[in-house]
Motif scaffolding. Structure first.
Motif, PDB file in Angstrom:
ATOM      1  N   ALA A 343       0.823  -1.203   0.000  1.00  0.00           N
ATOM      2  CA  ALA A 343       0.000   0.000   0.000  1.00  0.00           C
ATOM      3  C   ALA A 343       0.864   1.264   0.000  1.00  0.00           C
ATOM      4  O   ALA A 343       0.564   2.248  -0.684  1.00  0.00           O
ATOM      5  CB  ALA A 343      -0.921  -0.015   1.218  1.00  0.00           C
ATOM      6  N   LEU A 344       1.938   1.257   0.769  1.00  0.00           N
ATOM      7  CA  LEU A 344       2.817   2.423   0.828  1.00  0.00           C
ATOM      8  C   LEU A 344       3.528   2.645  -0.498  1.00  0.00           C
ATOM      9  O   LEU A 344       3.691   3.793  -0.946  1.00  0.00           O
ATOM     10  CB  LEU A 344       3.826   2.251   1.964  1.00  0.00           C
ATOM     11  N   LEU A 345       3.971   1.577  -1.156  1.00  0.00           N
ATOM     12  CA  LEU A 345       4.577   1.718  -2.476  1.00  0.00           C
ATOM     13  C   LEU A 345       3.580   2.302  -3.470  1.00  0.00           C
ATOM     14  O   LEU A 345       3.928   3.147  -4.303  1.00  0.00           O
ATOM     15  CB  LEU A 345       5.095   0.366  -2.970  1.00  0.00           C
ATOM     16  N   ASP A 346       2.330   1.850  -3.381  1.00  0.00           N
ATOM     17  CA  ASP A 346       1.296   2.384  -4.261  1.00  0.00           C
ATOM     18  C   ASP A 346       1.129   3.887  -4.040  1.00  0.00           C
ATOM     19  O   ASP A 346       1.028   4.664  -4.994  1.00  0.00           O
ATOM     20  CB  ASP A 346      -0.027   1.656  -4.010  1.00  0.00           C
ATOM     21  N   ALA A 347       1.125   4.308  -2.772  1.00  0.00           N
ATOM     22  CA  ALA A 347       1.003   5.736  -2.468  1.00  0.00           C
ATOM     23  C   ALA A 347       2.210   6.528  -2.959  1.00  0.00           C
ATOM     24  O   ALA A 347       2.102   7.720  -3.263  1.00  0.00           O
ATOM     25  CB  ALA A 347       0.821   5.934  -0.961  1.00  0.00           C
ATOM     26  N   LEU A 348       3.372   5.862  -3.055  1.00  0.00           N
ATOM     27  CA  LEU A 348       4.586   6.506  -3.564  1.00  0.00           C
ATOM     28  C   LEU A 348       4.678   6.451  -5.089  1.00  0.00           C
ATOM     29  O   LEU A 348       5.670   6.884  -5.671  1.00  0.00           O
ATOM     30  CB  LEU A 348       5.826   5.847  -2.953  1.00  0.00           C
ATOM     31  N   GLY A 349       3.655   5.878  -5.735  1.00  0.00           N
ATOM     32  CA  GLY A 349       3.634   5.823  -7.188  1.00  0.00           C
ATOM     33  C   GLY A 349       4.261   4.592  -7.785  1.00  0.00           C
ATOM     34  O   GLY A 349       4.439   4.505  -9.000  1.00  0.00           O
ATOM     35  N   VAL A 350       4.610   3.602  -6.959  1.00  0.00           N
ATOM     36  CA  VAL A 350       5.207   2.365  -7.457  1.00  0.00           C
ATOM     37  C   VAL A 350       4.098   1.334  -7.555  1.00  0.00           C
ATOM     38  O   VAL A 350       3.656   0.787  -6.545  1.00  0.00           O
ATOM     39  CB  VAL A 350       6.332   1.864  -6.534  1.00  0.00           C
ATOM     40  N   ARG A 351       3.657   1.075  -8.760  1.00  0.00           N
ATOM     41  CA  ARG A 351       2.518   0.161  -8.925  1.00  0.00           C
ATOM     42  C   ARG A 351       2.616  -0.515 -10.279  1.00  0.00           C
ATOM     43  O   ARG A 351       3.498  -0.208 -11.081  1.00  0.00           O
ATOM     44  CB  ARG A 351       1.193   0.923  -8.803  1.00  0.00           C
ATOM     45  N   GLY A 352       1.692  -1.432 -10.530  1.00  0.00           N
ATOM     46  CA  GLY A 352       1.651  -2.108 -11.820  1.00  0.00           C
ATOM     47  C   GLY A 352       2.937  -2.860 -12.099  1.00  0.00           C
ATOM     48  O   GLY A 352       3.518  -3.506 -11.231  1.00  0.00           O
ATOM     49  N   THR A 353       3.406  -2.761 -13.324  1.00  0.00           N
ATOM     50  CA  THR A 353       4.600  -3.505 -13.728  1.00  0.00           C
ATOM     51  C   THR A 353       5.861  -2.968 -13.077  1.00  0.00           C
ATOM     52  O   THR A 353       6.913  -3.608 -13.136  1.00  0.00           O
ATOM     53  CB  THR A 353       4.761  -3.453 -15.252  1.00  0.00           C
TER      54      THR A 353
END
Length: 917
Positions: A343-353
């Motif tokens: 979740a924290l990576l997603d909030a930092l813009g690290v998502r998907g591939t």
């Protein structure tokens, strides 16, 4: 300790294995009375369970499956004796079965007996460990064996002739291995390794060999080989991911709204701000500063943390912003650190591939982002119940600040702790007065106000609910409310453990009578909505989901929820154009206790609601031209938006599959989520959901559904980097589809198995799997499936250097995708064809293929696919000695990857462009 099962058929085999164990204890199955002995294997971390199963395939199969479900072993070895079938196999040799032929399956016809043989391959991990452990042993052979319900004692019998004719690579025969191998595969483990010591030559000399003691000798040699395998085989550090996880949470890069009516915490707030303030210029940066706000439930920990964060932000202390995640530490399914980092990576813009596959790499990426790319940031980890939830999430630099809230005081850690007590009498009165805003009652009834705050235990949550009751009855005195609360119960109960005012979970007993009073005041319709909302899974719930739970029109439900929010019992959470609704966990616990007999009917309604729209969203994600249009969702974006909003509730509701009443509906829901969870790369949720569905389907004997769940589980495990577990799951799916004679889905399982095998480096096996998938898809007339199998076959062929065949395979895939109008996947086939053409030196043809793939990617706004194709185009132009064109395409690739938020790939493409300057 991890456990391995060593299964035997005969008493002498059992004793041969048992002789290697120490500290042996008896275990008895609680339901069936099955006996096993469990001991330690010296020099290893294994516990070993030994069972004697008796002779025959059926009994062996039944007991193997029982052992798998009872003891959940990480390794299963079937150890004992067998008869040799080849002249070069001597008595005393040991055979590790690479394959087991079940020789008695077939059809008796006018043309004679037609074999329909099942074959079970040795599990790769166990066979590999055996080869390594026993290399150099001259009397150990890795060969196929035969298994059947007969004792062979004549080399000239019809069975012996049939074995030589139709199973001529089998070197030994015995009676139980096919049952063990079959059951071990179906039970979902890694399978069973068959280890047989040769005790006779399966001929007329068998009886003589037995009398000369050949069986104990052969059994002892087999037992020694089994021990060597376990000594080589490392047990897994942790078991297969448990399916009882809550959903991955959502982390926010923006702060929750400032708490209304915040008061009475000036000293605690000042102390907290001191530790959040930046280090003065010129002062050495301290070690990482971590603050914790602790205290009982409802005391205002989160409100204090959020108020401090808002004040710090207004001072400009955190230019990198804030990261907020609720760890739900006191829910039934707390958030794990592994889930929180996603979740924290997603909030930092690290998502998907861009998201790393493994947990270790995800933590590395998270810390690297904070240490190298993120300005000074405040991390708020709310509602933690155990240090294991937050310790792995701490940044690797002292520049950032961490703020934790918890009901438990983490004294063993070097934290700055702000331990909240209940409000003072004056502050409690001030909170109620502020919440009532220009209401004359507090000044008119000071004694009643003082008594009210005492009944609320000076607890902020209770005080806010009491104030809400007074706001809703503006013409009734405070004293009347005091009288009502007194009737509801005594907040000063002394517990058995001697504590006063809180229970064993740190929850204030003063809250109960306040909640009881507020609840009694609710009109029946509002009270019903509160009771049923408490049953909703997930941290917060959408309005339409509440409407489904309550069987109300959405507008009616919204009005009742607004009333509950005004009563301080429900918190509205703005979410885009909609509002979601959240309950404090103490309010939820109170309301659940009053849900009554209708609770399961409400949950059934919610499952129907989730199931209908998840099915429609899944259909939209898989939709192709010419198929019926799914309801509700006009395009992929709408389907994904709905799934994103409801994800936490969907994942939690899918786990109701563990409950008998909801098993079928929840399992159907789970099978609608596999494609979405893979697309969004929520692999942890995918493993959880598919694991729950598989277990539920297995429990009720629904083999087809179990196979589908195994497919979803295998896909999620493969994407999460757990390749061996993925191979096991896909193998099980294949076997189950074969058992129910579903050739179409069997083809899908073969295809998925091939992908996992290629990922594991077992490319030749992958080629076989994709070939089987292709042939089955052709047989059932599924051209899209056939195209997929051809495409994956091409990838595997290219992996072993068979590039010309790969070109043919990708060409067939492209043509089939064109025929079924699957334009997006056609682009994938064009891209893969271009790679194979470039490998063959046909660069100009490759450039043309890439051009078509790029056109399709842009048509579908698939920016990641466009980035890949542009990168491949650059490589092709480099091979053609066109450096300027190559540099242009590298830069275009970087731009496309950036648009897809794939930062790592974008950086690599820019680096390649710079190298050509």
């Amino acid at each position: 300790m991890p456990i391995a099962a060593l299964l035997t058929a005969l008493r002498l085999e059992y004793l041969a294995v048992r002789a290697h164990l120490t500290d042996i204890e008896k275990r008895v199955h609680p339901d069936y009375g099955t006996r096993a002995e469990v001991g330690r294997l010296p020099g290893t971390s294994w516990q070993v369970a030994v069972l004697e199963m008796g002779e025959g395939t059926r009994g062996a199969a039944a007991l193997t499956e029982r052992v798998m479900t009872w003891l959940a072993p990480q390794a299963v070895l079937f150890v004992g004796v067998a008869g040799g079938l080849k002249d070069d196999i001597d008595i005393g040799d040991v055979v590790i079965a690479t394959k087991v032929y079940a020789i008695h399956g077939g059809k008796e016809s006018a043309d004679g007996f037609l074999d329909r043989t099942e074959t079970w391959h040795a599990p790769h991990a166990l066979e590999s460990a055996a080869r390594h452990a026993l290399r150099g042993e001259p009397h150990v052979r890795f060969k196929p064996i035969a298994a059947g319900e007969v004792l062979l004692a004549d080399a000239d019998s019809p069975l012996a002739h049939r074995l030589r004719q139709r199973f001529n690579d089998a070197v030994a025969i015995e009676m139980e291995a096919s049952g063990v191998a079959h059951a071990a595969h179906l039970a979902g483990g890694a399978g069973a390794l068959i280890i047989r010591g040769i005790s006779d030559k399966a001929d007329v000399g068998k009886a003589q060999a037995d009398t000369e003691g050949s069986q104990p000798h052969a059994a002892a040699r087999a037992a020694e080989a089994a021990v060597a395998v376990l000594q080589e085989l490392e047990p897994k550090d942790k078991p297969h991911p448990a399916p009882h996880h809550g959903p991955v949470p959502t982390a926010s890069a923006t702060l929750p709204p400032r708490p209304l009516g915040f008061t009475g915490r000036s000293a605690a707030l000042s102390h907290l701000l001191t530790h959040l303030a930046p280090t003065p210029d010129g002062t050495p940066a301290p070690a990482l500063l971590i603050s914790a706000v602790t205290g009982m439930g409802g005391i205002g920990k989160t409100a204090l943390a959020i108020e401090a964060a808002h004040r710090a932000r207004s001072q400009g202390w955190f230019p990198g912003g804030t990261l907020f995640v609720d760890l739900r530490g006191y829910d039934d399914n707390p958030v794990t650190a592994d889930q929180a980092v996603l979740a924290l990576l997603d909030a930092l813009g690290v998502r998907g591939t861009d998201l790393p596959k493994t947990s270790a790499r995800q933590y590395d990426e998270y810390r690297e982002r904070l240490s190298q790319h993120q300005p000074r940031t405040l991390l708020i980890l709310d509602n933690a119940s155990d240090p294991s939830q937050f310790l792995p999430l701490l940044p690797g630099t002292g520049d950032h600040r961490v703020l934790i809230t918890s009901r438990d005081r983490p004294d063993a850690l070097p934290l700055h702790i702000v331990d909240l007590e209940t409000l003072s009498e004056a502050d409690a009165a001030a909170l109620v007065t502020t919440a009532l805003s220009n209401d004359p009652r507090p000044s008119r009834e000071p004694d009643a106000l003082r008594e009210l705050t005492a009944l609320c235990g000076h607890l902020p949550l209770a005080l806010q609910i009491a104030a809400a009751m007074l706001r809703r009855r503006r013409h009734r005195g405070i004293a009347l409310l005091v009288a009502e609360i007194k009737k509801a119960g005594d907040p000063t109960v002394v517990l058995d453990n001697g504590s006063r005012g809180t229970d064993q979970y740190g929850r204030s007993l003063a809250l109960r009578p306040v909640l009881e009073t507020s609840y009694r005041r609710l009109p029946p319709a509002q009270a019903r909505v509160l009771r049923l909302l408490a049953l909703a899974p997930g941290a917060d719930t959408s309005t339409e989901a509440v409407a489904a739970l309550t069987a109300l029109d959405a507008d009616v439900a919204t009005g009742l929820l607004d009333d509950l929010a005004a009563a301080g019992l429900v918190t509205p959470v703005p979410s885009g154009r909609d509002v979601r609704w959240r309950l404090h966990d103490l309010v939820r616990a109170f309301a659940v206790g009053r849900a009554g007999e209708k609770r399961e009917e409400a949950r059934e309604r919610l499952l129907v609601f989730y199931g209908r729209w998840a099915r429609a969203a899944d259909a939209r994600l898989r939709w192709l031209p010419g198929r019926p249009e799914p309801e509700r969702f006009a395009n992929r974006a709408q389907a994904l938006a709905w799934l994103d909003g409801e994800r936490a509730g969907l994942v939690a509701a899918a786990q109701w599959a563990f409950e008998e009443r909801h098993a079928r509906a929840a399992t159907r829901l789970a099978l609608c989520l596999g494609e979405y969870l893979l697309w969004r790369r929520y692999f942890d949720d995918g493993i959880t959901v598919a694991g729950a569905a598989r277990e539920a389907a297995h429990r009720v004997g629904d083999s087809a559904t179990e196979a589908g769940a195994s497919c979803d589980l295998g896909n999620a495990l493969d994407e999460a980097g757990q390749t061996e577990e993925a191979i096991d799951a896909h193998t099980r799916a294949r076997d189950l589809y074969q058992a129910v004679e579903d050739r179409h889905r069997e083809a899908m399982a073969w295809n998925n198995l091939g992908l996992a095998l290629r990922e594991a480096g077992r490319v030749k096996e992958a080629i076989d799997a994709h070939t089987r998938a292709r042939d089955l898809y052709q047989a059932v007339g599924d051209r899209q499936g056939e195209a997929m199998a051809w495409n994956n076959l091409g990838l595997a062929l290219r992996g072993v250097g068979r590039v010309k065949e790969a070109i043919d395979a990708h060409t067939r895939a492209r043509d089939l995708y064109q025929a079924v109008e699957d334009r997006h996947r056609e682009g994938t086939a064009w891209n893969n064809l271009g790679i194979a053409l470039r490998r063959m030196g046909r660069v100009h043809e490759a450039i043309e293929a890439y051009g078509t793939a790029l056109e399709i990617s842009r048509e579908y706004e698939d920016w990641y696919g466009a980035g890949q194709t542009l990168y491949n185009l650059a490589l092709a132009h480099e091979a053609a000695d066109h450096p300027a064109e190559a540099r242009t395409h590298y830069l275009q690739s970087a731009a496309a990857y950036t648009q897809a938020d794939a930062r790592t790939e974008a950086a690599e493409a820019r680096s390649q462009a710079e190298a050509l300057e």
